[in-house]
Design a protein around this motif. Structure first.
Motif: not given
Lengths: 351, 351
Positions: A303-309
């Protein structure tokens, strides 16, 4: 058997001889030449039992992998491997173990080919250190620095397989026999991308091999090049096995943070993309993102949203080293997610 | 602190830069050049805590010695050290320990000078592996093979001091403070005989450094050269401290069989003895015997009688590693004396 007989018995025979090697095993030092106009690339890597491989790993695999991870450093520089030295520390003289270890080592050395020119065998906890040298034309080496804003980011092969392989050998999940063999081979017998690295010498602006996870290793390129990057996680190359067994989120997590894939990550300016397409076979590499001016690594989900590791890559001496299968599908802040250094503020941390 | 920060923090600063080093620490590999007409000599040596040094050894000394033993291999080849890589495995991140370890390493690296070009730090039992490279004119290296019958056998410095140093640090004997400092420095901070090795390049027919005891290391020359040797033990160079604290028999035992002296043993034909006397300072080397046609090593005492060693040199994984001070003065067959391979039949085993 004594220490002095170990190296000749198991390691002297059958290894290929590189033309640069004047004097190999058996003296206080080996003697080598470097052809005019060539430079040496030199790297060293250590594998420790219980840290870099489980204690019950097959000795053939330990021998194979110890060389493979060093060859991978040569690939990342674009160098042609020429010779290596071996420092083997083992608890006792187990002839069966040594024979198998040397078989695994020899198999990859002969296939490369690369010469064993020196060694030291000592008593102690199982530790394998290999130092490798490769040749390449002067001033043509791939380096971590050199990535420019606008360059596309690529990786070879698939990411995350070795992480799934580790979970498999640790008994944390059960796969079909074929899938087990695939991921454990990816873990234990990584393929150093030597030809790819050499082909990229005048094309890539930066390169690194992925030993500690894409996020950590791409991070080294970003720091050395003083740039940032944005990755589109939907473009990460994931094997059929990985896609079949993990949710996209869990697969991304592995691809970004599990180590041991030993694929190459590299950057190419847009005006060299045609050259790239001629230099590497289609399907052997994938565009995954772009270099930005703004420092930090931004990973965007579908969705173009930030993904966090959950973590930024493999770090020795850190707690919680083991893959945590239970949380793969639900990486939330409450479970200890920390953004990568320089990452954008979270807009949505439950992708 | 993470793994990635270890190498820059402790090891990147202040090390000398060799002109051959194009790219040092911080990438997947270092890049080096070799000047035209020169060859590379390459060696690797590992030190394991509890095997090669007692666990309580000062970290400065571990750092110093790990480099010294590798420089000693360069000396034995006649090479000029140029660069080295470090693979450091340690149980945890102890900043104080690391700072001291790197200080010891840096001290010798700066004095040599030699560049640190690559490294790997891993978690595990304390193990230090250094791989070193040196330069020397093509086809001029000293090798183990090359000794001819009639050549005189020489050693640099004094023998046995490091063995006495080991007994001292193990608390097996008590020496005066000055003597303690002398032998423990000889054990922990050996002096690689670099200038001597380089000076011997066109003079010596063979050379080796004494890491495992004179008998074992000279034995390597004899095997590689397919010759034998006779040593006159009364000519072995023994320091004042060794002579004051041990009987001649015990001192010979240490000189022949205790490791870690890191002096050079080399052979010179009689027609080059004048050259030798011009190349090395008087008193820095001693003639101790002669190369024979007949294979095997013969050690003669003050009466010209065969002297038998308790052991042939340091061997890892062997029982009875420790120096046995109690038997030093009475080496008899009943205490487990075994003749060296190829040694003459005993005529008198109680010298």
């Amino acid at each position: 058997m004594t220490e002095f007989e170990l190296i000749p018995r198991y390691f002297k025979q059958s290894f290929p001889t590189h033309p640069s090697v004047v004097l190999g095993l058996g003296d206080d030092a080996a003697l080598c030449t470097v052809p005019p106009g060539m430079q040496l690339a030199i790297a060293i890597d250590t594998l420790v039992a219980g840290v870099h491989f489980p204690h019950h790993t097959a000795p053939e695999d330990i021998g194979y992998k110890a060389l493979a991870v060093n060859l991978s450093d040569m690939a990342a520089m674009g160098a042609i491997p020429s010779w290596f030295t071996l420092a083997l520390t083992c608890p006792q003289i187990d002839e069966n173990w040594l024979a198998k270890f040397s078989q695994g080592l020899l198999k990859l050395a002969a296939a490369t080919p690369v010469s064993l020119i020196g060694g030291d065998t000592t008593a102690g906890p199982l530790t394998v250190t290999i130092q490798i040298a490769g040749l390449l034309p002067a001033n043509s080496a791939l380096q971590r620095r050199g990535a420019q804003p606008g360059d596309a980011i690529y990786v070879t092969g698939y990411l995350g397989d070795a992480g799934l392989g580790l979970a498999s050998v640790q008994g944390k999940l059960t796969l079909s026999p074929a899938a087990t063999q695939y991921v454990e081979t990816r873990l234990n017998r990584p393929t150093p991308r030597l030809l790819e690295g050499q082909a990229l010498r005048n094309i890539a602006t930066s390169a690194i091999d992925i030993s500690d996870g894409l996020a950590a290793d791409l991070g080294h390129i970003l720091v050395a090049s003083e740039v940032g990057a944005t990755l589109k996680l939907t473009q990460l190359p994931l094997s059929k096995v990985l896609r079949e067994h993990l949710s996209p989120t869990a697969a991304w997590q592995l691809a970004l943070s599990a180590g041991d894939d030993y694929e190459l990550c590299f950057t190419v300016p847009s005006n060299r993309e045609l050259e790239l397409s001629k230099a590497l076979p289609t399907g052997s590499y994938t565009k995954i993102g772009i270099i930005d001016q703004a420092v930090g690594l931004r990973c965007l989900d579908e969705n173009g949203q930030a993904f966090f590791l959950k973590k930024g890559g493999y770090q020795h001496w850190s707690p919680n080293q083991d893959l945590d299968c239970n949380s793969w599908n639900r990486p939330t802040k409450a479970q200890g997610i920390t953004p990568l250094e320089g990452m954008q503020s979270p807009k949505n941390n439950t992708p």
